[in-house]
Design a protein around this motif. Structure first.
Motif, PDB file in Angstrom:
ATOM      1  N   LEU A  66       0.833  -1.198   0.000  1.00  0.00           N
ATOM      2  CA  LEU A  66       0.000   0.000   0.000  1.00  0.00           C
ATOM      3  C   LEU A  66       0.867   1.248   0.000  1.00  0.00           C
ATOM      4  O   LEU A  66       1.865   1.316   0.717  1.00  0.00           O
ATOM      5  CB  LEU A  66      -0.894   0.010   1.252  1.00  0.00           C
ATOM      6  CG  LEU A  66      -1.736   1.255   1.506  1.00  0.00           C
ATOM      7  CD1 LEU A  66      -2.911   1.328   0.544  1.00  0.00           C
ATOM      8  CD2 LEU A  66      -2.233   1.286   2.938  1.00  0.00           C
ATOM      9  N   LEU A  67       0.454   2.218  -0.788  1.00  0.00           N
ATOM     10  CA  LEU A  67       1.088   3.533  -0.799  1.00  0.00           C
ATOM     11  C   LEU A  67       0.109   4.524  -0.200  1.00  0.00           C
ATOM     12  O   LEU A  67      -1.019   4.647  -0.676  1.00  0.00           O
ATOM     13  CB  LEU A  67       1.426   3.953  -2.239  1.00  0.00           C
ATOM     14  CG  LEU A  67       1.793   5.418  -2.467  1.00  0.00           C
ATOM     15  CD1 LEU A  67       3.048   5.808  -1.694  1.00  0.00           C
ATOM     16  CD2 LEU A  67       1.951   5.694  -3.961  1.00  0.00           C
ATOM     17  N   ILE A  68       0.518   5.195   0.867  1.00  0.00           N
ATOM     18  CA  ILE A  68      -0.235   6.328   1.393  1.00  0.00           C
ATOM     19  C   ILE A  68       0.427   7.555   0.788  1.00  0.00           C
ATOM     20  O   ILE A  68       1.598   7.832   1.050  1.00  0.00           O
ATOM     21  CB  ILE A  68      -0.202   6.382   2.930  1.00  0.00           C
ATOM     22  CG1 ILE A  68      -0.850   5.129   3.523  1.00  0.00           C
ATOM     23  CG2 ILE A  68      -0.921   7.643   3.420  1.00  0.00           C
ATOM     24  CD1 ILE A  68      -0.776   5.055   5.044  1.00  0.00           C
ATOM     25  N   LEU A  69      -0.306   8.270  -0.054  1.00  0.00           N
ATOM     26  CA  LEU A  69       0.252   9.363  -0.837  1.00  0.00           C
ATOM     27  C   LEU A  69      -0.406  10.684  -0.480  1.00  0.00           C
ATOM     28  O   LEU A  69      -1.617  10.834  -0.614  1.00  0.00           O
ATOM     29  CB  LEU A  69       0.049   9.083  -2.339  1.00  0.00           C
ATOM     30  CG  LEU A  69       0.531  10.133  -3.328  1.00  0.00           C
ATOM     31  CD1 LEU A  69       2.047  10.311  -3.242  1.00  0.00           C
ATOM     32  CD2 LEU A  69       0.106   9.753  -4.737  1.00  0.00           C
ATOM     33  N   ASP A  70       0.394  11.625  -0.027  1.00  0.00           N
ATOM     34  CA  ASP A  70      -0.092  12.975   0.222  1.00  0.00           C
ATOM     35  C   ASP A  70      -0.416  13.621  -1.119  1.00  0.00           C
ATOM     36  O   ASP A  70       0.200  13.301  -2.141  1.00  0.00           O
ATOM     37  CB  ASP A  70       0.977  13.782   0.971  1.00  0.00           C
ATOM     38  CG  ASP A  70       0.521  15.188   1.300  1.00  0.00           C
ATOM     39  OD1 ASP A  70      -0.642  15.369   1.697  1.00  0.00           O
ATOM     40  OD2 ASP A  70       1.330  16.120   1.158  1.00  0.00           O
ATOM     41  N   GLY A  71      -1.358  14.553  -1.118  1.00  0.00           N
ATOM     42  CA  GLY A  71      -1.763  15.219  -2.350  1.00  0.00           C
ATOM     43  C   GLY A  71      -0.633  15.946  -3.055  1.00  0.00           C
ATOM     44  O   GLY A  71      -0.571  15.951  -4.281  1.00  0.00           O
ATOM     45  N   LEU A  72       0.245  16.557  -2.301  1.00  0.00           N
ATOM     46  CA  LEU A  72       1.370  17.271  -2.902  1.00  0.00           C
ATOM     47  C   LEU A  72       2.649  16.888  -2.185  1.00  0.00           C
ATOM     48  O   LEU A  72       2.774  17.108  -0.979  1.00  0.00           O
ATOM     49  CB  LEU A  72       1.173  18.785  -2.791  1.00  0.00           C
ATOM     50  CG  LEU A  72       0.039  19.372  -3.620  1.00  0.00           C
ATOM     51  CD1 LEU A  72      -0.181  20.830  -3.261  1.00  0.00           C
ATOM     52  CD2 LEU A  72       0.318  19.219  -5.101  1.00  0.00           C
ATOM     53  N   ILE A  73       3.566  16.283  -2.919  1.00  0.00           N
ATOM     54  CA  ILE A  73       4.887  16.012  -2.362  1.00  0.00           C
ATOM     55  C   ILE A  73       5.920  16.620  -3.303  1.00  0.00           C
ATOM     56  O   ILE A  73       5.601  17.037  -4.417  1.00  0.00           O
ATOM     57  CB  ILE A  73       5.156  14.509  -2.102  1.00  0.00           C
ATOM     58  CG1 ILE A  73       5.181  13.696  -3.392  1.00  0.00           C
ATOM     59  CG2 ILE A  73       4.130  13.944  -1.130  1.00  0.00           C
ATOM     60  CD1 ILE A  73       5.623  12.255  -3.200  1.00  0.00           C
ATOM     61  N   ILE A  74       7.148  16.651  -2.850  1.00  0.00           N
ATOM     62  CA  ILE A  74       8.215  17.281  -3.620  1.00  0.00           C
ATOM     63  C   ILE A  74       8.358  16.611  -4.989  1.00  0.00           C
ATOM     64  O   ILE A  74       8.433  15.393  -5.085  1.00  0.00           O
ATOM     65  CB  ILE A  74       9.549  17.216  -2.840  1.00  0.00           C
ATOM     66  CG1 ILE A  74       9.410  17.986  -1.517  1.00  0.00           C
ATOM     67  CG2 ILE A  74      10.703  17.766  -3.678  1.00  0.00           C
ATOM     68  CD1 ILE A  74      10.540  17.752  -0.543  1.00  0.00           C
ATOM     69  N   GLY A  75       8.377  17.416  -6.018  1.00  0.00           N
ATOM     70  CA  GLY A  75       8.620  16.908  -7.360  1.00  0.00           C
ATOM     71  C   GLY A  75       7.391  16.729  -8.224  1.00  0.00           C
ATOM     72  O   GLY A  75       7.505  16.296  -9.366  1.00  0.00           O
ATOM     73  N   GLY A  76       6.204  17.036  -7.714  1.00  0.00           N
ATOM     74  CA  GLY A  76       5.044  16.888  -8.580  1.00  0.00           C
ATOM     75  C   GLY A  76       3.734  16.806  -7.832  1.00  0.00           C
ATOM     76  O   GLY A  76       3.652  17.092  -6.643  1.00  0.00           O
TER      77      GLY A  76
END
Length: 150
Positions: A66-76
């Motif tokens: 599983l990937l928990i992904l923040d809406g905005l991270i560094i690089g895109g």
């Protein structure tokens, strides 16, 4: 006796949910890791990353469920990288953490993610979302996602 211990360890490892948490705020990564460690010992944060570059490096080398992904991270932003992640890692479950975005963007992403949480959820809902997603269900808290649910 030794063989039984190894089998038990392997069974435990197989049952664990392995998670990468991508968020450019270390405080948020640390808080989520602590919540998971204290509330759900079957979920393991195997990596915390701050950028898409770090994320892709980790995905190449670390087995993850599983990937928990923040809406905005560094690089895109998700719109640029969600299609790439989905193509390269089709079995990876993705939980998007997002405070607010336009309906147009969010509906484009709905088929690329397995769930979405607002950052104002409590720890029980975080664990519930992870477990539901890992059981093949979807979990969305923003009304726009429920409106366009797949």
């Amino acid at each position: 006796m030794f063989t039984n211990a190894i089998e038990e360890l392997l069974t435990t490892l197989e049952k664990n949910i392995r998670v990468i948490h991508a968020d450019d705020h270390k405080l948020v990564r640390d808080a989520v890791a602590r919540i998971i460690r204290e509330e759900a010992n079957h979920i393991k944060i195997v990596a915390g990353v701050a950028s898409y570059e770090e994320l892709f490096s980790a995905l190449k080398t670390i087995p993850v469920d599983l990937l928990i992904l923040d809406g905005l991270i560094i690089g895109g932003y998700p719109g640029k990288y969600l299609p790439v992640i989905r193509e390269k890692y089709p079995n990876l479950k993705i939980l998007l953490l997002w405070l607010d975005a336009g309906e147009t963007s969010l509906t484009k992403w709905i088929n690329l993610i397995d769930g979405q949480l607002n950052l104002n959820v409590n720890k029980e809902e975080l664990i519930l979302a992870i477990e539901k997603i890992m059981n093949g269900e979807t979990y969305f808290t923003m009304p726009v996602f429920n409106k366009h649910k797949r």
